[in-house]
Motif scaffolding. Structure first.
Motif, PDB file in Angstrom:
ATOM      1  N   ASN A 227      -6.905  14.560   1.503  1.00 12.83           N
ATOM      2  CA  ASN A 227      -6.385  15.561   2.444  1.00 12.83           C
ATOM      3  C   ASN A 227      -4.865  15.588   2.623  1.00 12.83           C
ATOM      4  OD1 ASN A 227      -7.727  17.665   3.780  1.00 12.83           O
ATOM      5  ND2 ASN A 227      -7.083  16.827   5.756  1.00 12.83           N
ATOM      6  N   GLY A 229      -2.784  16.818   0.444  1.00 12.47           N
ATOM      7  CA  GLY A 229      -2.225  18.011  -0.192  1.00 12.47           C
ATOM      8  C   GLY A 229      -1.983  17.882  -1.690  1.00 12.47           C
ATOM      9  N   LYS A 230      -2.730  17.005  -2.350  1.00 14.02           N
ATOM     10  CA  LYS A 230      -2.571  16.839  -3.804  1.00 14.02           C
ATOM     11  C   LYS A 230      -2.945  18.126  -4.540  1.00 14.02           C
ATOM     12  CE  LYS A 230      -5.487  13.423  -3.832  1.00 14.02           C
ATOM     13  NZ  LYS A 230      -5.674  13.446  -2.368  1.00 14.02           N
ATOM     14  N   SER A 231      -4.114  18.658  -4.188  1.00  7.59           N
ATOM     15  CA  SER A 231      -4.551  19.880  -4.876  1.00  7.59           C
ATOM     16  C   SER A 231      -3.614  21.042  -4.557  1.00  7.59           C
ATOM     17  CB  SER A 231      -5.985  20.226  -4.472  1.00  7.59           C
ATOM     18  OG  SER A 231      -6.845  19.158  -4.811  1.00  7.59           O
ATOM     19  N   SER A 232      -3.116  21.066  -3.326  1.00  2.36           N
ATOM     20  CA  SER A 232      -2.180  22.131  -2.952  1.00  2.36           C
ATOM     21  C   SER A 232      -0.900  22.020  -3.771  1.00  2.36           C
ATOM     22  CB  SER A 232      -1.836  22.033  -1.463  1.00  2.36           C
ATOM     23  OG  SER A 232      -3.016  22.034  -0.700  1.00  2.36           O
ATOM     24  N   THR A 246      -9.300  22.570   0.571  1.00  3.56           N
ATOM     25  CA  THR A 246      -9.905  22.783   1.896  1.00  3.56           C
ATOM     26  C   THR A 246      -9.347  21.721   2.828  1.00  3.56           C
ATOM     27  OG1 THR A 246     -11.754  21.236   1.779  1.00  3.56           O
ATOM     28  CG2 THR A 246     -12.107  23.402   0.771  1.00  3.56           C
ATOM     29  N   GLY A 250     -11.769  14.660   0.834  1.00  3.69           N
ATOM     30  CA  GLY A 250     -12.754  14.391  -0.221  1.00  3.69           C
ATOM     31  C   GLY A 250     -13.168  15.652  -0.954  1.00  3.69           C
ATOM     32  N   THR A 251     -12.320  16.668  -0.910  1.00  3.61           N
ATOM     33  CA  THR A 251     -12.653  17.928  -1.582  1.00  3.61           C
ATOM     34  C   THR A 251     -12.664  17.777  -3.104  1.00  3.61           C
ATOM     35  OG1 THR A 251     -11.722  19.242   0.202  1.00  3.61           O
ATOM     36  CG2 THR A 251     -11.908  20.319  -1.947  1.00  3.61           C
ATOM     37  N   THR A 252     -11.621  17.168  -3.633  1.00  2.00           N
ATOM     38  CA  THR A 252     -11.545  17.010  -5.084  1.00  2.00           C
ATOM     39  C   THR A 252     -12.350  15.792  -5.495  1.00  2.00           C
ATOM     40  OG1 THR A 252      -9.322  17.933  -5.034  1.00  2.00           O
ATOM     41  CG2 THR A 252      -9.962  16.785  -7.039  1.00  2.00           C
ATOM     42  N   LYS A 331       3.673  18.042   3.416  1.00  2.00           N
ATOM     43  CA  LYS A 331       3.411  18.611   4.748  1.00  2.00           C
ATOM     44  C   LYS A 331       4.604  18.369   5.686  1.00  2.00           C
ATOM     45  CE  LYS A 331      -1.616  17.916   4.526  1.00  2.00           C
ATOM     46  NZ  LYS A 331      -2.854  17.816   5.279  1.00  2.00           N
ATOM     47  N   ASP A 333       6.525  20.475   6.711  1.00  4.23           N
ATOM     48  CA  ASP A 333       6.567  21.572   7.686  1.00  4.23           C
ATOM     49  C   ASP A 333       5.761  21.226   8.931  1.00  4.23           C
ATOM     50  OD1 ASP A 333       3.646  23.180   7.186  1.00  4.23           O
ATOM     51  OD2 ASP A 333       4.361  21.869   5.588  1.00  4.23           O
ATOM     52  N   ALA A 356       3.708  21.990   0.321  1.00  2.01           N
ATOM     53  CA  ALA A 356       2.972  22.858  -0.600  1.00  2.01           C
ATOM     54  C   ALA A 356       2.720  24.207   0.070  1.00  2.01           C
ATOM     55  CB  ALA A 356       1.652  22.206  -0.997  1.00  2.01           C
TER      56      ALA A 356
HETATM   57  N1  LIG Z   1       0.959  22.338   6.808  1.00  2.07           N
HETATM   58  C1  LIG Z   1       0.681  21.982   5.565  1.00  2.07           C
HETATM   59  N2  LIG Z   1      -0.581  21.893   5.139  1.00  2.07           N
HETATM   60  C2  LIG Z   1      -0.839  21.528   3.879  1.00  2.07           C
HETATM   61  C3  LIG Z   1       0.196  21.263   2.962  1.00  2.07           C
HETATM   62  N3  LIG Z   1      -0.366  20.911   1.790  1.00  2.07           N
HETATM   63  C4  LIG Z   1      -1.684  20.984   1.963  1.00  2.07           C
HETATM   64  N4  LIG Z   1      -1.981  21.347   3.230  1.00  2.07           N
HETATM   65  C5  LIG Z   1      -3.323  21.508   3.793  1.00  2.07           C
HETATM   66  O1  LIG Z   1      -3.954  20.253   3.809  1.00  2.07           O
HETATM   67  C6  LIG Z   1      -5.354  20.378   3.541  1.00  2.07           C
HETATM   68  C7  LIG Z   1      -5.761  19.515   2.365  1.00  2.07           C
HETATM   69  O2  LIG Z   1      -5.121  20.007   1.182  1.00  2.07           O
HETATM   70  P1  LIG Z   1      -5.637  19.615  -0.270  1.00  2.07           P
HETATM   71  O3  LIG Z   1      -4.626  20.146  -1.202  1.00  2.07           O
HETATM   72  O4  LIG Z   1      -7.034  20.030  -0.448  1.00  2.07           O
HETATM   73  O5  LIG Z   1      -5.534  18.048  -0.181  1.00  2.07           O
HETATM   74  P2  LIG Z   1      -5.997  16.961  -1.271  1.00  2.07           P
HETATM   75  O6  LIG Z   1      -5.016  15.864  -1.208  1.00  2.07           O
HETATM   76  O7  LIG Z   1      -6.221  17.619  -2.584  1.00  2.07           O
HETATM   77  O8  LIG Z   1      -7.375  16.463  -0.660  1.00  2.07           O
HETATM   78  P3  LIG Z   1      -8.618  15.794  -1.416  1.00  2.07           P
HETATM   79  O9  LIG Z   1      -8.986  16.650  -2.568  1.00  2.07           O
HETATM   80  O10 LIG Z   1      -9.647  15.758  -0.353  1.00  2.07           O
HETATM   81  O11 LIG Z   1      -8.188  14.424  -1.816  1.00  2.07           O
HETATM   82  C8  LIG Z   1      -5.588  21.871   3.319  1.00  2.07           C
HETATM   83  O12 LIG Z   1      -6.035  22.431   4.527  1.00  2.07           O
HETATM   84  C9  LIG Z   1      -4.221  22.390   2.956  1.00  2.07           C
HETATM   85  O13 LIG Z   1      -4.046  23.743   3.303  1.00  2.07           O
HETATM   86  C10 LIG Z   1       1.560  21.368   3.437  1.00  2.07           C
HETATM   87  O14 LIG Z   1       2.518  21.131   2.721  1.00  2.07           O
HETATM   88  N5  LIG Z   1       1.741  21.720   4.737  1.00  2.07           N
END
Ligand SMILES: Nc1nc2c(ncn2[C@@H]2O[C@H](COP(=O)(O)OP(=O)(O)OP(=O)(O)O)[C@@H](O)[C@H]2O)c(=O)[nH]1
Ligand SMILES: [Mg+2]
Length: 450
Positions: A227, A229-232, A246, A250-252, A331, A333, A356
């Motif tokens: 969570n 923001g790796k995927s973002s 999402t 644990g989405t990815t 994140k 922001d 992201a």
């Molecule tokens: N405010 C903000 N939210 C972010 C940012 N990057 C990602 N998010 C939010 O954080 C949440 C998780 O983002 P993902 O990109 O799915 O995170 P992840 O690290 O891939 O998560 P997993 O796949 O679960 O390991 C989502 O709701 C995104 O919209 C950011 O830079 N700023």
């Protein structure tokens, strides 16, 4: 070698044109039976593309084509080469190829046209390999390096250092043959200095890591707890919604890899599952895969959520950081619960603040990645083929032994043997004394029709 060979030289699939290439003594005779020019006047002038029809055994038209004869030795293979340019797709070129085979040509083996160019001394082995590398190049930088090699960069470099080594060898021999004229100690010093210079040159041109980056591209892996923001970030870097995002940790689950071009170098960017202890068997496999992906990566982007305090899994990742690591304080922001200082306390790795969501810091991240994955500036003579690099390293090893021999006060003949061994390794790069086995191995990886 007088056998005439034929193959389709263009890639499979629909396209504007498909080219059948024929090389050998019978090329012109075969062409004349397949190809009927539209006007008699232009009949088969060398190197001139002529419009007409390709016909089958009964004289029925197979396709409207353009054809050219390139008479040896001014051709790719130095033999007579005929090309028939058909309409694209497999059917028309396939029919023309079948006809050429009926008329006595044999199906060419992979790389056989280029192999003939080599065996007929039109190009050396390093240049032949450059042809193949250029065809397979993934990015502009790799293509540029191949073109340099094709133009003779690697061959020229090999010649240059070989000449230097021959000079040193002559000096050694003079000092053993005419001891009263050449002071042995002076000669020994000149030789070791010269050898060191050559070793350095060879090492500079045969950097294995840079070559691999050029050839295969770098791998960049995103790592971090769930969570953050790796995927973002993956999507932001690719500029497309590739990975599922999402707010559920644990989405990815699996490793997701996409190609990305960074300053002319192609890299593979991988998103991975968030690292955490989990009972979910599927997620656990994902976490294992994430770990393995990061272990093999050239660059690891550790992503941290700036809006939430560091937890144990963030800290573990940061403590494990090494010189491949860039930390993304993502994140930004959304808050500042984590500061640069907190990260600096755990690792000396570079920290970039990103979002992201808003795009903040993404250009800086791209610039940093470009810097890290771009292989050192490819200069003329830069080796990119594994075979060349291995031979260059072997030559350098022999030269180091020669230096040791001279410095250890061994008879100068001993060093001469090592220098000759190095010269032999170097000449194998250009194929001067390459065995048939080596040559076959080089051409085996070629595509048919080249
Ligand atoms: N405010 C903000 N939210 C972010 C940012 N990057 C990602 N998010 C939010 O954080 C949440 C998780 O983002 P993902 O990109 O799915 O995170 P992840 O690290 O891939 O998560 P997993 O796949 O679960 O390991 C989502 O709701 C995104 O919209 C950011 O830079 N700023
Ligand atoms: Mg994800």
């Amino acid at each position: 070698m007088s056998e005439t060979i034929a193959a389709i030289a263009t890639a499979t699939g629909a396209g504007g044109i498909a080219i059948v290439r024929v090389s050998g003594d019978e090329a012109e005779a075969i062409l004349k039976q397949i190809f009927i020019p539209a006007t008699r006047r232009e009949y088969f002038e060398s190197n001139r593309l002529t419009y007409g029809r390709a016909v089958d055994a009964r004289g029925d038209t197979l396709d409207e084509v353009m054809a050219v004869i390139m008479r040896g030795p001014a051709s790719y293979t130095r033999e007579d080469v005929a090309e028939i340019h058909c309409h694209g797709g497999r059917v028309s070129a396939g029919a023309v190829l079948s006809r050429a085979l009926e008329l006595g040509a044999r199906m060419a083996e992979p790389g056989e046209f280029t192999k003939r160019a080599f065996l007929n001394h039109r190009i050396d082995l390093a240049r032949a390999e450059a042809v193949m590398q250029l065809i397979g190049a993934h990015g502009a930088a790799a293509a540029r390096a191949s073109v340099r090699q094709l133009e003779g960069g690697v061959s020229g470099f090999v010649r240059e250092v070989s000449d230097e080594l021959k000079g040193l060898l002559a000096l050694l021999e003079a000092s053993t043959d005419f001891p009263e004229e050449v002071e042995e100690e002076v000669a020994a010093q000149d030789v070791t200095e010269g050898l060191r210079r050559v070793i350095q040159k060879i090492e500079a041109k045969s950097d294995a890591r840079g070559a691999r980056l050029l050839r295969e591209g770098a791998s960049i892996v995103l790592a971090g707890r769930p969570n953050v923001g790796k995927s973002s970030l993956m999507n932001a870097l690719l500029n497309q919604e590739r990975a599922i995002v999402t707010d559920i940790p644990g989405t990815t689950r699996d490793v997701l890899t996409e190609r990305i071009s960074l300053g002319g170098v192609v890299a593979e960017l991988s998103d991975t599952a968030g690292r955490r202890d989990t009972q979910d068997p599927i997620e656990r496999i994902g976490v294992d895969r994430a770990q393995r992906a990061a272990e093999g990566a050239d660059v690891v982007l550790i992503v941290i959520d700036a809006a939430e305090p560091l937890d144990a899994s963030d800290e573990a990742l940061l403590k494990g950081a090494d010189d491949r690591t860039v930390v993304c304080l993502n994140k930004r922001d959304a808050g500042q619960a984590v500061t640069r200082k907190a990260i600096a306390a755990l690792t000396p790795a570079m920290v970039l603040e990103t979002s992201a969501l808003t795009g903040r810091g993404i250009p800086e991240l791209v610039a940093e990645l470009e810097k890290r994955v771009s292989a050192q500036q490819e200069s003329a003579g830069q080796m990119t083929a594994l075979r060349h690099i291995e031979l260059a390293h072997r030559a350098a090893d022999h030269l180091r032994q020669a230096v040791e021999a001279v410095e250890g006060g061994l008879p100068l003949d001993t060093a001469a043997i090592d220098i000759r061994a190095a010269l032999s390794d170097l000449s194998e790069i250009t194929g001067e004394n390459a065995t048939e086995e080596v040559i076959d191995r080089v051409f085996r990886d070629f595509c048919v029709g080249k």
